[in-house]
Structures are given as structure tokens and as C-alpha cells.
Scaffold this active site. Structure first.
Site, PDB file in Angstrom:
ATOM      1  N   ARG A 131       0.840  -1.214   0.000  1.00  0.00           N
ATOM      2  CA  ARG A 131       0.000   0.000   0.000  1.00  0.00           C
ATOM      3  C   ARG A 131       0.865   1.249   0.000  1.00  0.00           C
ATOM      4  NH1 ARG A 131      -4.658   0.468   4.412  1.00  0.00           N
ATOM      5  NH2 ARG A 131      -2.893   0.728   5.827  1.00  0.00           N
ATOM      6  N   LYS A 233      -2.890   6.136   1.640  1.00  0.00           N
ATOM      7  CA  LYS A 233      -2.780   6.627   3.012  1.00  0.00           C
ATOM      8  C   LYS A 233      -1.914   7.886   3.066  1.00  0.00           C
ATOM      9  CE  LYS A 233      -3.323   4.311   7.376  1.00  0.00           C
ATOM     10  NZ  LYS A 233      -4.672   4.836   7.607  1.00  0.00           N
TER      11      LYS A 233
END
Ligand code: COI
Length: 385
Positions: A131, A233
């Protein structure tokens, strides 16, 4: 009025990278780690079986600084090479660092657990590494390799192992950061990147503890919009949520539930976690399409629900559907799997069923069991440190 009723899509496609990584091991990195730790750790702070002197029975989600952090730097024209574990402390940054001026930064969250037998584990750290790589691509940053990321997380956890709570008392929350640390004035990618990891022992995220959450549906402020960075994120997704969060908290709610920014109709996620609903044994969660964070806990719960025989749908969920939902719950690394007791939207409060025999309870106990080692880890999600 009270109404009563009884990536990671793409990331996970790549999860073979993760499971092969755990098999592949990081032996050369691990031996480097052992020797660098021998140099850096004092026996008193690193010996096995020793706990830091804090009140393990009252951990919340506040910062408790630990002994060590990890840092690694590289310029924009190279890749990360060698990082180091060093004493935890402040870092020095140029006032014109990209992260300070333009928000060029990403973060991750991973938990380390201690089991009854004293062994230490991480949950799917490779997925955080993947991620971060996807986020770095979106934010024009250089990211560590998956192997470097996982190795650094393990080193940080090991160096701080006296801060990993006793079994059942919480976890060590490990926070990797990737920041544009180089000086820049005009808007452009930073000339230097720093990968940094720190950690803190934590308990429950919400002040409610394990009690059900009360969510407030926000229809004025939005968390993310199409084409933005809501799906990764980025640090820039979080400060804008503070205003709605404090409005909700001042009204006595636990967190905000956001609606899509285009039609203000479909639910997206809360400030700090993803959301699920259950109706007629079907588990549904908003599909991630760039505006919703590709949660690792979210994806794990989808897999667990399917394993347990539930139909799972990732789709658009109009906010009105929450009125007829039987259960609602939130998922996230910090939050875990948290039942929602009520949702308030435009002055109407809907309350939900609670109980360990409900779908949320079963998903939670399976998820927590895999982490604790009491439920078989069929997919190789658990990584021993
Ligand atoms: C996490 O769940 O790890 C997060 O990053 C959410 C954060 C707001 C604590």
C-alpha cells in the site's frame, strides 16, 4: 426519532507477493538486523521477557514513546539502500521540506502482538508495504521495497519488544512514515525522502473501549473526492477530517461517517476506519474506487466473511440502506473490528443489534483468533518477528 431494528482490491491481487515474502524470509537482512541491534541495544532495554514499566491495564490510543525508531533516507534519483535503528527522538527537517510545505507524505499502521508463549507476531506487514508503494506512486515519492519495509518493521518491533504489551492487553502500534524530507520551494517532488518508523503500545482506539460506536453521518464536509488521494494513506487525507470529527465528538459521537462528495448519497468510510453493514446474512461494504482507503483489515474481513460462508458485496451503499441494516461495524488497524451501536443522519438515530453471536462478533473473533494464534492462519497472514 429512534428507529429500532432487530485493495486493497488491486493490492490483494498482489498478495501472492506477500505470502511469498513471508516464505522467502529476510535472512540476510535479519542477520544484519541482529548485529545492528546488538550494537544499539543496551541489555537492560532489550532482553527477552522484560516489560517496560507502564500500566498495561490502561492502554488507550495515546502516544507512549518507546526506545527506538528506524530511519532510512534516499535522494529522488536513487532507491532506498540501508536504514538504521536509532534512539527514539526528534528529527531535524528543513523548513522547506516537501512534507511541511506541500504535504508530501504517507503513513501506515501495523500492529505487533505477543502471544501466551511469548512469541511475537505482525499481521500482514507486506500489505502495508504494498500500500505504501501504491501511495508513493500516487504522491510522486520513492518508496522502500517490500522486503526493506517488512525488514524495517521487524527491526523496529524487535528493538522495542519490551513495549509489546502482555497477551490480551493490547499491541505495539507501529507507524511507518514516508515523507518528502528534501528542501523545495516551488511545487515539485521533494529532492529527498525519509522512511521513518516509530512505535507506541496501544489499547482500544476509541474512548468507548469495546463498547459500540455511535456514528454521525456528515453531509457538509467530505473526506475525499474522485481523482484525489482518498484511496491511499496520504497524510493529506487526515487533517481535513479533523473539523468534522471534532463537530461529531462535541455532539457526543464516536466518529464521522462520510458520504460521497458527488451526490452526498452513498456512504464511504469513517475518519479512521472502513465501514460494513449486514442484512439478511449478506455482508456489504462500500466498493473502493479511489475515494475510500483500501483497508487491510477491511480486505481481511471480506476474506474471513467469505470463508465463514457469508455472501459479501462490495458496492455503492446509499445512506438510507443503513435504516434497514441489522448490524453495522467498522474495521481498521487501529480500530480493529468495532461494532456500531447507532448511526445518526439528519437528526434521525438508528440503533443496531449487538452481541457476540451476531455476524460482527463472529468475524471479530475469527480475526482476533488468527492474530492470537487460536484460529488457523490458512493464508499465511501472520509473520513471526
Ligand atoms: C490505522 O488504523 O492504523 C490508521 O492509520 C488510522 C489512524 C487515524 C489511526
Amino acid at each position: 426519532m429512534v428507529l429500532r431494528r432487530g485493495y486493497l482490491g488491486s493490492l490483494i491481487q498482489r498478495s501472492t507477493i506477500g505470502s511469498s515474502l513471508s516464505k522467502l524470509g529476510t535472512s540476510s537482512l535479519a542477520s544484519q538486523a541482529a548485529s545492528s541491534l546488538q550494537q544499539l541495544c543496551e541489555p537492560s532495554s532489550c532482553s527477552d521477557g522484560e516489560y517496560a514499566d507502564i500500566d498495561w491495564n490502561n492502554l488507550g490510543f495515546g502516544l507512549t514513546p518507546t526506545d527506538y525508531m528506524y530511519t532510512m533516507k534516499c535522494s529522488k534519483d536513487e532507491n532506498f539502500k540501508q536504514g538504521q535503528v536509532r534512539r527514539y527522538g526528534n528529527i531535524e527537517l528543513s523548513p522547506s521540506a516537501g512534507v511541511l510545505n506541500y504535504g508530501q507524505g504517507l503513513f501506515e499502521g501495523i500492529k505487533a502482538y505477543r502471544r501466551e508463549n511469548g512469541r511475537l507476531f505482525l499481521f500482514r506487514p507486506d500489505q502495508n508495504a504494498i500500500r505504501m508503494q501504491i501511495g508513493a506512486e500516487r504522491m510522486c515519492m520513492i518508496s522502500p521495497s517490500i522486503e526493506q519495509f517488512v525488514h524495517a518493521v521487524k527491526e523496529t518491533a524487535l528493538a522495542n519488544r519490551r513495549w509489546i504489551p502482555p497477551p490480551g492487553k493490547g499491541s505495539l502500534y507501529i507507524r511507518p512514515l514516508l515523507i518528502g524530507s528534501g528542501a523545495i520551494l516551488g511545487l515539485a517532488p521533494s529532492p529527498e525522502y525519509t522512511f521513518l518508523i516509530y512505535a507506541s503500545p496501544v489499547g482500544n482506539y476509541f474512548k468507548e473501549g469495546t463498547a459500540p460506536l455511535n456514528l454521525y453521518v456528515e453531509d457538509e464536509f467530505h473526506r475525499a473526492s474522485r481523482g484525489g488521494a482518498g484511496g491511499v494513506k496520504s497524510i493529506t487525507n487526515y487533517a481535513p477530517a479533523l473539523k468534522a470529527q471534532s463537530k461529531a465528538q462535541n455532539g457526543g459521537f464516536s466518529d464521522v461517517l462520510y458520504l460521497d462528495a458527488v451526490n452526498k448519497r452513498n456512504i464511504e468510510e469513517a475518519s479512521s476506519c472502513n465501514i460494513f453493514m449486514v442484512k439478511d446474512n449478506v455482508v456489504s461494504t462500500p466498493a473502493t474506487a479511489g475515494t475510500i482507503l483500501e483497508g487491510i483489515t477491511r480486505r481481511s474481513i471480506i476474506d474471513i466473511a467469505r470463508d465463514l460462508g457469508y455472501q459479501v458485496e462490495e458496492r455503492s451503499i446509499p445512506v438510507e440502506e443503513l435504516i434497514d441494516a441489522e448490524e453495522v461495524f467498522c474495521t481498521g488497524t487501529a480500530v480493529g473490528v468495532a461494532p456500531v451501536g447507532s448511526i445518526t443522519y439528519q437528526g434521525k438515530r438508528v440503533e443496531y443489534e449487538m452481541g457476540t453471536q451476531l455476524v460482527c462478533g463472529k468475524l471479530h473473533s475469527t480475526f482476533a483468533g488468527i492474530q492470537r494464534g487460536t484460529v488457523e492462519d490458512k493464508r499465511g497472514w501472520i509473520v513471526e518477528i
